[in-house]
Design a protein around this motif. Structure first.
Motif, PDB file in Angstrom:
ATOM      1  N   LYS A 136       0.845  -1.190   0.000  1.00  0.00           N
ATOM      2  CA  LYS A 136       0.000   0.000   0.000  1.00  0.00           C
ATOM      3  C   LYS A 136       0.887   1.249   0.000  1.00  0.00           C
ATOM      4  O   LYS A 136       1.710   1.436   0.893  1.00  0.00           O
ATOM      5  CB  LYS A 136      -0.894  -0.005   1.243  1.00  0.00           C
ATOM      6  CG  LYS A 136      -1.838   1.174   1.352  1.00  0.00           C
ATOM      7  CD  LYS A 136      -2.700   1.044   2.590  1.00  0.00           C
ATOM      8  CE  LYS A 136      -3.676   2.184   2.733  1.00  0.00           C
ATOM      9  NZ  LYS A 136      -4.508   2.044   3.950  1.00  0.00           N
ATOM     10  N   GLU A 137       0.728   2.090  -1.021  1.00  0.00           N
ATOM     11  CA  GLU A 137       1.572   3.260  -1.162  1.00  0.00           C
ATOM     12  C   GLU A 137       0.867   4.553  -0.750  1.00  0.00           C
ATOM     13  O   GLU A 137       1.537   5.541  -0.460  1.00  0.00           O
ATOM     14  CB  GLU A 137       2.072   3.383  -2.608  1.00  0.00           C
ATOM     15  CG  GLU A 137       3.003   2.250  -3.025  1.00  0.00           C
ATOM     16  CD  GLU A 137       3.618   2.486  -4.376  1.00  0.00           C
ATOM     17  OE1 GLU A 137       3.205   3.430  -5.077  1.00  0.00           O
ATOM     18  OE2 GLU A 137       4.526   1.722  -4.752  1.00  0.00           O
ATOM     19  N   TRP A 138      -0.440   4.569  -0.755  1.00  0.00           N
ATOM     20  CA  TRP A 138      -1.177   5.773  -0.342  1.00  0.00           C
ATOM     21  C   TRP A 138      -1.296   5.789   1.177  1.00  0.00           C
ATOM     22  O   TRP A 138      -1.765   4.832   1.783  1.00  0.00           O
ATOM     23  CB  TRP A 138      -2.560   5.826  -0.980  1.00  0.00           C
ATOM     24  CG  TRP A 138      -2.517   6.128  -2.458  1.00  0.00           C
ATOM     25  CD1 TRP A 138      -2.518   5.223  -3.471  1.00  0.00           C
ATOM     26  CD2 TRP A 138      -2.436   7.420  -3.051  1.00  0.00           C
ATOM     27  NE1 TRP A 138      -2.449   5.863  -4.682  1.00  0.00           N
ATOM     28  CE2 TRP A 138      -2.404   7.228  -4.455  1.00  0.00           C
ATOM     29  CE3 TRP A 138      -2.394   8.714  -2.553  1.00  0.00           C
ATOM     30  CZ2 TRP A 138      -2.344   8.285  -5.359  1.00  0.00           C
ATOM     31  CZ3 TRP A 138      -2.325   9.768  -3.456  1.00  0.00           C
ATOM     32  CH2 TRP A 138      -2.301   9.558  -4.835  1.00  0.00           C
ATOM     33  N   SER A 152      -0.071   7.534 -10.544  1.00  0.00           N
ATOM     34  CA  SER A 152      -0.543   8.171  -9.311  1.00  0.00           C
ATOM     35  C   SER A 152      -1.691   9.129  -9.584  1.00  0.00           C
ATOM     36  O   SER A 152      -2.629   9.234  -8.785  1.00  0.00           O
ATOM     37  CB  SER A 152       0.613   8.919  -8.638  1.00  0.00           C
ATOM     38  OG  SER A 152       1.681   8.042  -8.346  1.00  0.00           O
ATOM     39  N   LYS A 196       1.097  10.164  -1.463  1.00  0.00           N
ATOM     40  CA  LYS A 196       1.956   9.128  -2.033  1.00  0.00           C
ATOM     41  C   LYS A 196       3.266   9.785  -2.411  1.00  0.00           C
ATOM     42  O   LYS A 196       3.289  10.945  -2.837  1.00  0.00           O
ATOM     43  CB  LYS A 196       1.268   8.516  -3.263  1.00  0.00           C
ATOM     44  CG  LYS A 196       2.001   7.347  -3.901  1.00  0.00           C
ATOM     45  CD  LYS A 196       1.217   6.831  -5.102  1.00  0.00           C
ATOM     46  CE  LYS A 196       1.939   5.660  -5.763  1.00  0.00           C
ATOM     47  NZ  LYS A 196       1.193   5.160  -6.939  1.00  0.00           N
ATOM     48  N   GLU A 197       4.364   9.060  -2.259  1.00  0.00           N
ATOM     49  CA  GLU A 197       5.669   9.658  -2.493  1.00  0.00           C
ATOM     50  C   GLU A 197       5.884  10.049  -3.952  1.00  0.00           C
ATOM     51  O   GLU A 197       6.582  10.997  -4.251  1.00  0.00           O
ATOM     52  CB  GLU A 197       6.778   8.690  -2.049  1.00  0.00           C
ATOM     53  CG  GLU A 197       6.838   8.445  -0.556  1.00  0.00           C
ATOM     54  CD  GLU A 197       7.308   9.669   0.206  1.00  0.00           C
ATOM     55  OE1 GLU A 197       7.846  10.606  -0.420  1.00  0.00           O
ATOM     56  OE2 GLU A 197       7.144   9.686   1.432  1.00  0.00           O
ATOM     57  N   ARG A 219      11.948   5.649  -2.309  1.00  0.00           N
ATOM     58  CA  ARG A 219      10.755   5.955  -3.106  1.00  0.00           C
ATOM     59  C   ARG A 219      10.970   7.153  -4.035  1.00  0.00           C
ATOM     60  O   ARG A 219      10.169   7.385  -4.935  1.00  0.00           O
ATOM     61  CB  ARG A 219       9.572   6.227  -2.179  1.00  0.00           C
ATOM     62  CG  ARG A 219       9.093   4.995  -1.416  1.00  0.00           C
ATOM     63  CD  ARG A 219       7.785   5.280  -0.718  1.00  0.00           C
ATOM     64  NE  ARG A 219       7.304   4.121   0.030  1.00  0.00           N
ATOM     65  CZ  ARG A 219       7.373   4.010   1.355  1.00  0.00           C
ATOM     66  NH1 ARG A 219       7.887   4.998   2.063  1.00  0.00           N
ATOM     67  NH2 ARG A 219       6.921   2.941   1.962  1.00  0.00           N
TER      68      ARG A 219
END
Length: 788
Positions: A97-99, A160, A153-154, A299
């Motif tokens: 999970k990135e968010w 994205s 998010k990064e 990231r």
């Protein structure tokens, strides 16, 4: 990419803690200041519901890939190249999970209203009556409350932007949050108010559209019409531009202090959970901080660039960064003072533990020759109180006051929260999956030190501004669910602070010199320390042979152990990249102390050489994994002396906490009650209570009420009609003329004066609340009169 949302509640809501509190069955979730907030876990669940609801529409049916997205097949998307929106945005066992979600905080906490307690009972369907022992209550917060949160998010690549458009569409779909949504509670609207960075090119198509409408247009074209986002002409290039990062320039080494301010609670566990309870450490270990910085840097990088890959390895794998743990700091006004773990030989009175300005007995037992085990102050008062060991943190601030030296301790505040796990196929709570987190509260300071061999590359990747060296960093467990977010400031110390040492407070020469080298010296472990013998076995106690090996001294110098207070423990770790546990280590605990004495000849050169070695060890540390913060030591630490000590660090402006204003409603209510207490004896008649009730029923502002009161018994036709409709008799007419009517008018004039600062959006609430308080005061005064 950062998306900033605002929630506006249109009705009362309840988002409970999951457990009862006092007389409340379902209290609201509040922070340590009593201000309601919405946990990130709730927002994550709300987003999941919004995404699943949108996927029910036929025009999005082609995006259903697994059971999470209401499709037949596997429980989650296993092919990472073709994932459903649920697995892509919220993560799955196959994709991280990135968010990251933040908790939703009140926009204007000083304008908050008082919560309402709502009572409910359970009805027996067969008898149509209330069931016995089935009366429940819950705490509700009023409508008009506004909360803000962000999802970030990064990266800011085209994928994205696609995911962000689906998130915004799902949030706009949400109409209710919290419990009892089928009964009208929790009605709300969620809007995107801003986003960073700007990813839409100004054009004629977007001049009249806000950010939310632009993203919704992207949602339509990308997810419904299936137009690849790379074909959009109004989307900017990705925000991250790795071409601007120099990889061939010279390396610049910098040493700085790290000041960490917790924005959200954090959870850092160093041992296995106890049952389903996870309790956080009271400090941030070095390996946790190093891992958080490594993940944030990774990231940002383009891994197809071999030079960047090598730079990253040199920094984080080949000891290019050396840091210490972040220990809690003592905050006094606009300054902070570092702290260290209290040495294990520190003991104080059991009945009256040592606190600031406490004059009961305490001592460092390592330096005591004539050791006594009871408090001498209590002994003079015919009490027997043993000295007990104290755990915690002691600050590097000793205040001299009236020939006494007061020490200050640091308390780390923690809180307990409850979480559940959801069985996704069934949509219900997983049996046996109730978890408790004991987390460190927000708005607390931690401080440590870092040495970076390649500051230029490090600062460019993390976009650290030299004028404002500040970044946001996520620490610990559950960072994607509203935990661990904080502000990390890179503070560059002056020469005097470098000489004193962050966790020592005084120069080495002022504590140890060649003249008192034959006297007992106390070595204190400031951080956990890993020491091995020649066969790879862990040391668990100190002796002369071990110290000689650590100090690397000549054979003609002997070391004699006098006293030692040491503890050892195991430390565990987990490599989230490999999914495997780290090697388990046995360490000397921070705070362990040993007193020793050198047997050395009166050779000045030999003494000077020994002093240099001790100074080097104090600077570089001892044992293994020193780059992760292990092995920090001190000789004759400054906190052991009865002398003034101040390792003061001025808080930078961006790191200072804003003083929380007390609620405007609460402040105005306090002034109103104080005024009523002085005037209440003028209204010792129950008919005033009836007049207050009548005014409450009128839909009038406070100023209009005063005008109406001033027109009583005049020739105003409107007032005559009101009096006739109420059928006010002659006695009441006489009562209004003669019973302190001017004083009654004065009360409302005062109410107008103290209500000037009430915000417009809560004036209706304050009108009803002020009249309610007035009526309660009159009623309570009448009860006293009747009892007399």
């Amino acid at each position: 990419m950062r998306l900033i949302f605002e929630i506006i509640f249109l009705s009362d809501y309840n988002i409970g803690t999951g457990y009862s509190e006092g007389i409340l069955d379902t209290p609201l979730v509040k922070d340590q200041n009593g201000i309601p907030y919405i946990p990130a876990t709730t927002l994550s669940g709300v987003l999941r519901k919004g995404i699943c609801d949108l996927l029910e529409f036929d025009y999005l049916s082609h995006h259903r890939k697994c059971k999470r997205s209401n499709s037949d097949g596997s429980s989650y998307c296993r092919n990472t190249k073709e994932m459903c929106p649920v697995c892509r945005i919220l993560g799955s066992p196959a994709s991280k999970k990135e968010w990251i979600f933040s908790s939703a905080l009140a926009v204007n906490p000083e304008n908050r209203l008082k919560p309402i307690i709502s009572w409910k009972n359970k009805i027996n369907i067969n008898t149509g009556t209330a069931e016995e022992h089935k009366l429940f209550n819950k705490e509700l917060y009023g409508k008009r409350m506004r909360f803000r949160f962000n999802i970030q998010k990064e990266r800011n690549d085209p994928h994205s932007i696609e995911e962000a458009s689906f998130i915004i569409a799902a949030m706009r779909w949400i109409k209710n949050i919290g419990s009892n949504i089928r009964r009208g509670d929790g009605k709300c609207e969620i809007h995107l108010i801003s986003h960073e960075p700007i990813c839409f090119i100004d054009s004629d198509n977007h001049e009249s559209l806000n950010s939310e409408q632009c993203f919704l247009n992207v949602f339509k074209r990308s997810w419904i019409d299936n137009v690849p986002i790379k074909d959009f002409e109004d989307i900017t290039k990705p925000y991250l531009d790795n071409d601007n990062i120099e990889t061939n320039g010279p390396s610049v080494k910098k040493i700085c202090y790290l000041i960490f301010l917790t924005i959200e609670p954090f959870l850092v566990c160093n041992t296995n959970e106890r049952g389903n309870t996870y309790e956080s450490l009271s400090y941030i270990p070095g390996q946790t901080l190093l891992g958080a910085l490594a993940w944030k840097t990774a990231r940002q990088l383009d891994w197809t660039n071999e030079e960047m890959d090598q730079k990253f390895l040199n920094l984080f794998i080949k000891n290019g960064i050396k840091l210490t743990p972040l220990f809690p700091a003592k905050k006094l006004d606009k300054d902070i003072y570092p702290s260290i773990p209290i040495p294990y030989d520190f003991a104080s009175c059991k009945l009256f533990p040592l606190t600031e300005n406490n004059d009961h007995d305490w001592k460092f037992l390592t330096g005591e020759e004539n050791e006594h085990n009871t408090c001498q102050v209590c002994k003079t008062k015919n009490r027997i109180s043993p000295l007990k060991y104290v755990n915690g943190f002691i600050s590097l601030y000793i205040q001299e006051k009236e020939a006494q030296y007061n020490r200050f301790f640091v308390k780390v505040n923690k809180n307990k929260s409850t979480h559940i796990a959801i069985n996704l196929p069934k949509g219900i709570t997983e049996h046996g999956s109730l978890f408790h987190y004991i987390t460190v509260n927000p708005n607390q300071y931690f401080i440590g030190k870092i040495e970076i061999n390649d500051w230029k590359f490090f600062s460019e990747v993390l976009k650290i501004n030299e004028d404002k060296p500040l970044i946001e960093l996520n620490i610990g467990k559950s960072t994607a669910k509203g935990y661990g977010l904080g502000k990390l400031f890179f503070y560059f110390p002056n020469e005097d602070q470098k000489v004193k040492g962050l966790f020592i407070g005084k120069s080495f020469e002022s504590r140890v010199d060649h003249e008192n080298l034959k006297k007992p010296i106390i070595m204190t472990l400031i951080t956990d320390t890993i020491l091995l013998d020649n066969w790879g076995r862990y040391y668990q106690r100190f002796d002369g042979r071990v110290l000689k090996k650590i100090f690397q001294i000549e054979p003609n110098i002997d070391v004699k152990i006098i006293k030692q207070f040491v503890r050892t423990r195991r430390i565990d770790g987990f490599n989230s990249l490999l999914g495997l546990p780290k090697w388990r280590e046995r360490v000397f605990c921070a705070g362990s102390s040993v007193s020793f004495q050198f047997k050395i000849d009166d050779d000045e050169d030999l003494k000077r050489e020994l002093i240099k070695k001790l100074k080097k060890l104090e600077k570089e540390g001892i044992g293994l994994r020193r780059e992760e913060g292990f092995g920090e030591i001190s000789f004759n630490h400054a906190v052991r002396t009865d002398k003034a000590l101040s390792m003061r660090i001025r808080l930078p402006e961006p790191m200072r906490l804003k003083r929380l204003k007390k609620s405007i409603i609460s402040r105005t209510e306090k002034r109103w009650i104080e005024y009523l207490n002085c005037k209440i004896n003028d209204f010792a008649d129950k008919k005033w209570l009836a007049l207050i009730s009548w005014l409450e029923s009128q839909d009038l502002k406070i100023e209009q009420m005063l005008n109406l009161i001033e027109k009583f018994h005049t020739n105003d036709e409107k007032v005559k009609d009101i009096i006739n409709n109420l059928k006010i008799d002659e006695k009441t007419n006489y009562f209004l003329k003669n019973k302190n009517l001017e004083s009654f008018q004065g009360v409302f004039k005062k109410l107008i004066t103290i209500s000037k600062n009430i915000p417009e959006e809560v004036k209706d609430y304050w009108r009803m609340e002020s009249l309610k308080l007035f009526g309660e005061k009159i009623a309570s005064n009448l009860k006293v009169e009747d009892n007399d």
